[in-house]
Design an enzyme around this catalytic site. Structure first.
Site, PDB file in Angstrom:
ATOM      1  N   HIS A 190     -37.155  -9.475 -61.710  1.00 59.99           N
ATOM      2  CA  HIS A 190     -36.149  -9.763 -60.686  1.00 59.99           C
ATOM      3  C   HIS A 190     -36.785 -10.103 -59.355  1.00 59.99           C
ATOM      4  CE1 HIS A 190     -33.508  -8.285 -63.802  1.00 59.99           C
ATOM      5  NE2 HIS A 190     -32.723  -9.213 -63.301  1.00 59.99           N
ATOM      6  N   ARG A 217     -24.526 -12.960 -60.816  1.00 56.89           N
ATOM      7  CA  ARG A 217     -25.021 -11.605 -61.126  1.00 56.89           C
ATOM      8  C   ARG A 217     -24.304 -10.618 -60.207  1.00 56.89           C
ATOM      9  NH1 ARG A 217     -30.265 -14.526 -61.604  1.00 56.89           N
ATOM     10  NH2 ARG A 217     -31.243 -13.946 -63.578  1.00 56.89           N
ATOM     11  N   ARG A 260     -20.587 -12.664 -64.387  1.00 51.94           N
ATOM     12  CA  ARG A 260     -21.068 -11.693 -65.384  1.00 51.94           C
ATOM     13  C   ARG A 260     -20.682 -10.286 -64.939  1.00 51.94           C
ATOM     14  NH1 ARG A 260     -27.424 -11.281 -66.456  1.00 51.94           N
ATOM     15  NH2 ARG A 260     -27.473 -10.246 -64.452  1.00 51.94           N
ATOM     16  N   GLU A 295     -28.985 -12.409 -75.246  1.00 58.00           N
ATOM     17  CA  GLU A 295     -30.236 -11.923 -74.668  1.00 58.00           C
ATOM     18  C   GLU A 295     -31.019 -11.083 -75.668  1.00 58.00           C
ATOM     19  OE1 GLU A 295     -29.750 -11.251 -70.254  1.00 58.00           O
ATOM     20  OE2 GLU A 295     -28.103 -10.042 -71.005  1.00 58.00           O
ATOM     21  N   ASN A 302     -34.628 -14.749 -70.056  1.00 54.84           N
ATOM     22  CA  ASN A 302     -35.553 -13.724 -69.544  1.00 54.84           C
ATOM     23  C   ASN A 302     -35.548 -12.517 -70.477  1.00 54.84           C
ATOM     24  OD1 ASN A 302     -35.556 -15.474 -67.389  1.00 54.84           O
ATOM     25  ND2 ASN A 302     -34.119 -14.261 -66.181  1.00 54.84           N
ATOM     26  N   ASP A 303     -34.345 -12.031 -70.766  1.00 55.36           N
ATOM     27  CA  ASP A 303     -34.283 -10.871 -71.651  1.00 55.36           C
ATOM     28  C   ASP A 303     -34.509 -11.264 -73.109  1.00 55.36           C
ATOM     29  OD1 ASP A 303     -33.986  -8.474 -70.196  1.00 55.36           O
ATOM     30  OD2 ASP A 303     -32.020  -9.155 -69.540  1.00 55.36           O
ATOM     31  N   ARG A 327     -40.596  -7.287 -69.345  1.00 55.18           N
ATOM     32  CA  ARG A 327     -40.642  -8.465 -68.484  1.00 55.18           C
ATOM     33  C   ARG A 327     -41.213  -8.172 -67.099  1.00 55.18           C
ATOM     34  NH1 ARG A 327     -34.189  -9.627 -67.555  1.00 55.18           N
ATOM     35  NH2 ARG A 327     -34.727 -10.602 -65.589  1.00 55.18           N
ATOM     36  N   CYS A 350     -29.110 -19.604 -68.710  1.00 56.32           N
ATOM     37  CA  CYS A 350     -29.113 -19.192 -67.306  1.00 56.32           C
ATOM     38  C   CYS A 350     -30.345 -18.361 -66.975  1.00 56.32           C
ATOM     39  CB  CYS A 350     -27.835 -18.441 -66.953  1.00 56.32           C
ATOM     40  SG  CYS A 350     -27.620 -16.936 -67.916  1.00 56.32           S
TER      41      CYS A 350
END
Ligand code: PEP
Ligand code: MG
Length: 567
Positions: free
Chosen positions: A196, A295, A331, A421, A444-445, A455, A492
């Site tokens: 992040h 987010r 989300r 994810e 990412n996940d 990550r 995304c």
């Protein structure tokens, strides 16, 4: 440690936000450690004088915070600093610490520590607004102790000149307060490309290089660093020629407006990832066709208690209103792992990334999901022209999907979908998308879980790479499942912001790409440079490769179009 201030050397990491910047190196300062309990003044010392030092230190902290607030260019940062300065001016903490010096003869720093402990205990017991202020009290405590002991205040450096920020890693809460007018570039030893910290740097448009092992040692405070956020190369004390050449390259400016499409007109929506109303404004200004990922947890990262429905409505509305007649995919709260929300996270987990995070929190706190959906529905009604889509993070099963879609329907939120994810969801997409109206792939996940690589860990950056063919195969499987029901599939995760990889994703069947607003012009330019069939060829090439490096190189070799564009 060797003095590297004047040595020319390079360190290479992973560039996560493009841009080339040079400036003086400043380090994030270490947290203040607890002064030893029972540390007392000797009987010969002047207790009144020692107590007076606490008031002086507190005045200094207040003055520094006020000055920093005046300098801040981001409104949110200025407000935060002003609020902290006001709290630092409250005499209660100082008076209690002074009493401990005079009566218990504690050294001033220990007295401040204990006085602050008492205030935080009381505030925690009061709960609500007060409980949320305990982080500020600790911040003020640490600043006063730093001033008393001659240490640097913890956190971001107090510099007026723009600088290159170097850190072992950056907590998202600290990264969120970065002032992009002051921080030229970020270099971290740790943090992966999908952390992040990287995402926030990207959102703020600060060139950043993560997983640059050895950076904190090599880039000594005071040296000059040249940071290339695309190649990931950081030069310590570059030559004047190197500086001139690099800064010239960074002068090309690209913009985007209209609709994303390949050269032969195949439509691919170019959307933005946002975290709050300010970034939504930036996304709209960057020409985004809408929002592909809002987010919502980013609005409430610093909260100790759950936001009320009204507070949520205000935040969501303020984002929706930037996108009249456009789509916004919101989300539900994605709490846990590196984004713990104190009111929705369970801190007794050994492996929080595999624990009760994302949609899984809804089982333990169903009322929070319900309140959030109520707030989203209210905000959507107030912004009727915005096309509001709702999705849940970290869905793993068909049962979760059905439960989420049913919860959304209760609030008349009919365009409900899921984030893909987790590998199980990618493989089950044909079943999941029978109910869910759309999917958005969180690469990412998905990469983290497919590769079993945290990550956040810079040392695992080679695993945390969305070019990994196994990850590409999972994306392909998701798109195949979506085709069965003619459902749209977006991406995304950060993969969508990489121009070459974005083309591969389109070739795999992805219908929209959502990214940090800053990445939009580059990705749109890359898309407009190639035909859909070429994207499909690239996808076939990448998926067939045995390794991530092979995939990246093979695709780049097949893309002279991007090289010609300087992408
Ligand atoms: C992702 O995992 O790719 C994603 C977009 O969600 P986040 O980065 O917020 O976990
Ligand atoms: Mg995610």
């Amino acid at each position: 440690m060797e003095d590297t201030t004047n040595v020319r050397a390079t360190v290479t990491g992973i560039g996560v936000c493009s841009g080339i910047k040079a400036g003086r190196v400043y380090h994030v300062t270490a947290p203040i450690e607890e002064p030893a309990p029972g540390l007392r003044l000797s009987p010969r010392e002047d207790y009144d004088k020692a107590a007076a030092r606490i008031a002086q230190a507190s005045d200094k902290v207040q003055a520094n915070l006020e000055q920093a607030a005046q300098r801040a260019t981001l409104e949110s940062t200025r407000e935060m600093l002003e609020a902290t300065a006001t709290m630092a001016a409250d005499p209660t903490l100082v008076a209690d610490a002074q009493r401990r010096v005079r009566e218990d003869h504690l050294v001033p720093e220990r007295a401040v520590w204990e006085a602050a402990h008492e205030v935080t205990e009381q505030f925690t017991a009061l709960g609500g607004y007060f409980a949320e202020r305990t982080t500020d009290i600790r911040d003020i405590r640490d600043r006063i102790i730093a001033s008393l002991t001659g240490l640097l205040a913890p956190g971001l450096p107090a510099s007026d000149e723009p600088y290159v920020l170097v850190a072992p890693d950056l907590a998202p809460s600290l990264a969120a307060t970065l002032d992009e007018n002051l921080v030229l570039a970020i270099v971290t030893d740790g943090a992966g490309p999908t952390s992040h910290t990287a995402i926030i740097a990207n959102a703020k448009g600060i060139p950043a290089v993560v997983a640059a092992r050895g950076a904190t040692e090599l880039l000594a405070p005071g040296s000059i660093a040249l940071v290339n956020g695309s190649s990931g190369i950081v030069v310590n004390n570059p030559t004047p020629e190197e500086l001139e050449a690099a800064l010239k390259q960074s002068d090309v400016v690209r913009t985007f407006s209209g609709e994303g499409a390949t050269k032969d007109g195949h439509r691919v929506q170019i959307l933005a990832n946002v975290g709050d109303p300010a970034s939504a404004a930036e996304a709209a200004a960057a020409g985004a066709e809408g929002v592909g990922l809002f987010r919502t947890e980013f609005c409430f990262l610093d909260r100790e208690t759950a936001p009320s429905v009204e507070e949520q409505v205000a935040e969501y509305s303020a984002v929706f209103e930037h996108f009249p007649d456009k789509k916004v995919v919101i989300r539900t709260l994605d709490s846990g792992a590196d984004k713990p929300l104190p009111f929705l996270t369970f801190d007794d987990e050994e492996n929080p990334a595999l624990g009760v995070r994302g949609y899984r929190t809804a089982e333990r706190s169903p009322e929070l999901l319900d309140q959030q959906l109520q707030a989203i529905a209210t905000a959507a009604r107030a912004n009727a022209s915005t096309d509001v889509w709702v999705m849940a993070p970290m869905i793993s099963t068909v049962d979760e999907t059905n439960a989420f879609v049913a919860s959304c329907e209760k609030h008349s939120l009919n365009t409900s979908g899921v984030m893909i994810e987790v590998p199980s969801a990618a493989l089950l997409s044909g079943h999941i998308l029978a109910t869910a109206k759309f999917a958005s792939i969180g690469t990412n996940d998905l990469t983290q879980y497919a590769m079993a690589a945290d990550r956040l860990m810079g040392v695992l950056a080679n695993f945390s790479d969305p070019w990994q063919p196994a990850v590409l195969q999972l994306i392909s499987a998701t798109c195949q499942g979506a085709l069965l029901h003619s459902r749209p599939v977006g991406v995304c995760g950060e993969a969508a912001a990489n121009p070459a990889l974005a083309l591969v994703l389109v070739g795999l069947g992805v219908t929209s790409l959502s990214m940090s607003p800053r990445a939009i012009p580059e990705v749109a330019t890359a898309l407009a440079a190639v035909d859909l069939e070429k994207c499909r060829d690239l996808a076939r090439i990448a998926v067939a490769c045995p390794t991530a490096a092979d995939a990246r190189h093979a695709v780049r070799d097949a893309l002279p179009e991007l090289t010609a564009l300087g992408l």
